[in-house]
Design an enzyme around this catalytic site. Structure first.
Site, PDB file in Angstrom:
ATOM      1  N   HIS A 117       0.078 106.384  19.098  1.00  0.00           N
ATOM      2  CA  HIS A 117      -0.528 106.291  17.772  1.00  0.00           C
ATOM      3  C   HIS A 117      -2.006 106.664  17.780  1.00  0.00           C
ATOM      4  CE1 HIS A 117      -1.666 101.970  18.735  1.00  0.00           C
ATOM      5  NE2 HIS A 117      -2.741 102.317  18.023  1.00  0.00           N
ATOM      6  N   ASP A 159       4.828 102.770  23.072  1.00  0.00           N
ATOM      7  CA  ASP A 159       3.659 103.446  22.489  1.00  0.00           C
ATOM      8  C   ASP A 159       2.729 103.947  23.595  1.00  0.00           C
ATOM      9  OD1 ASP A 159       1.715 104.356  20.793  1.00  0.00           O
ATOM     10  OD2 ASP A 159       1.339 102.433  19.813  1.00  0.00           O
ATOM     11  N   SER A 235      -6.935 100.161  21.180  1.00  0.00           N
ATOM     12  CA  SER A 235      -5.687 100.859  21.464  1.00  0.00           C
ATOM     13  C   SER A 235      -5.882 101.882  22.567  1.00  0.00           C
ATOM     14  CB  SER A 235      -5.170 101.565  20.214  1.00  0.00           C
ATOM     15  OG  SER A 235      -4.573 100.669  19.343  1.00  0.00           O
TER      16      SER A 235
END
Length: 282
Positions: A117, A159, A235
């Site tokens: 992402h 992810d 992230s």
């Protein structure tokens, strides 16, 4: 943050990548209650982006989607070029007049580990992605800048993505400029083990490195959970064990419960070996 939940799976995950608000009127309201210094001098507003493999909680009431837990032991790293911190990288992607930021870690001669992402913010063009290993702040990038060349997403649902970067302007590979991080084989990773998550949270001054300290609370399949706190921009941050080996890549968390990473189990390790010739797994 209570509405517009996606329904891809049963667990709601708070996205921890920082990106630009497209709705500028909404963005102005959100940003006014946060530290503007973390957005740089252009007053660029931020929101999370959707992951291709997880339910992402859209940011409604705050600019930086965060999972702050009772254990909020976060401190700034100033000697960013020392030891294992050298490989931790600030990721920057310009988007529609603003930017998205995230974190990653150098693991090969040309390769960075981060989240799907995060790299999805480049909209299929890896050259839109800039990587700054061991960044100290928005005006001090001691190991320069590297531009994305290729994105290799993990084939499973987790992810995780490899970002391959081009040599810099001096024709140096990123793995020559900094020492790539060592990946743990995770044969000894246990519940209650001390760990750190190190990256570039969006609630702090732009491109400053911060470390969060905590313990492992769950290991299962390709997921590792822990009790430490994170904020949007974390992230893609590496999760380090006590030997400063990477055991996971952080991606998100669940409010008031835990934060999570992609656990580098045997399947993930094989993916890394297949795509990173000089990967160091111990």
């Amino acid at each position: 943050m209570k509405k517009r939940f996606l329904s891809i799976c049963t667990m709601t995950i708070a996205a921890l990548a920082t990106t630009t608000m497209v709705n500028t009127s909404y963005a102005k309201t959100d940003t006014e209650s946060h530290n503007h210094s973390s957005l740089g001098t252009e007053n660029k507003n931020v929101l999370d982006i959707n992951s291709s493999s997880h339910n992402i909680k859209p940011s409604q009431n705050k600019s930086y989607p965060s999972v702050i837990l009772p254990n909020n032991n976060r401190h700034q790293i100033f000697n960013t070029t020392q030891g294992h911190y050298d490989a931790v990288s600030f990721i920057y992607i310009p988007i529609d007049g603003g930017y998205m930021s995230g974190s990653g870690v150098v693991v090969g001669e040309n390769e960075i580990l981060t989240n799907k992402h995060v790299v999805n913010g480049a909209k299929g063009n890896p050259r839109n992605i800039s990587v700054h290993p061991s960044a100290k702040n928005e005006n001090d990038y001691p190991n320069g800048k590297f531009v994305g060349q290729e994105i290799i997403p993990y084939p499973g649902n987790s992810d995780l993505a490899i970002l391959r970067v081009s040599p810099n302007e001096h024709n140096q590979h990123i793995g020559q400029v900094v020492k790539p991080a060592t990946i743990s084989s995770n044969t000894d990773t246990r519940i209650n083990e001390n760990i750190t998550v190190t990256g570039y949270p969006g609630d702090k001054p732009l491109a400053t490195m911060w470390e969060s300290v905590g313990k492992v609370v769950y290991i299962g399949g390709e997921e590792l959970r822990y009790d430490l706190s994170t904020v949007g921009g974390n992230s893609g941050s590496p999760v380090f064990n006590g030997k400063n080996q990477v055991i996971g890549i952080h991606y998100g968390g669940v409010d008031n419960k835990y934060n999570s990473s992609v656990y580098i189990n045997d399947f993930v390790q094989q993916f890394l070996r297949n795509n990173i010739p000089d990967i160091n797994i111990q």
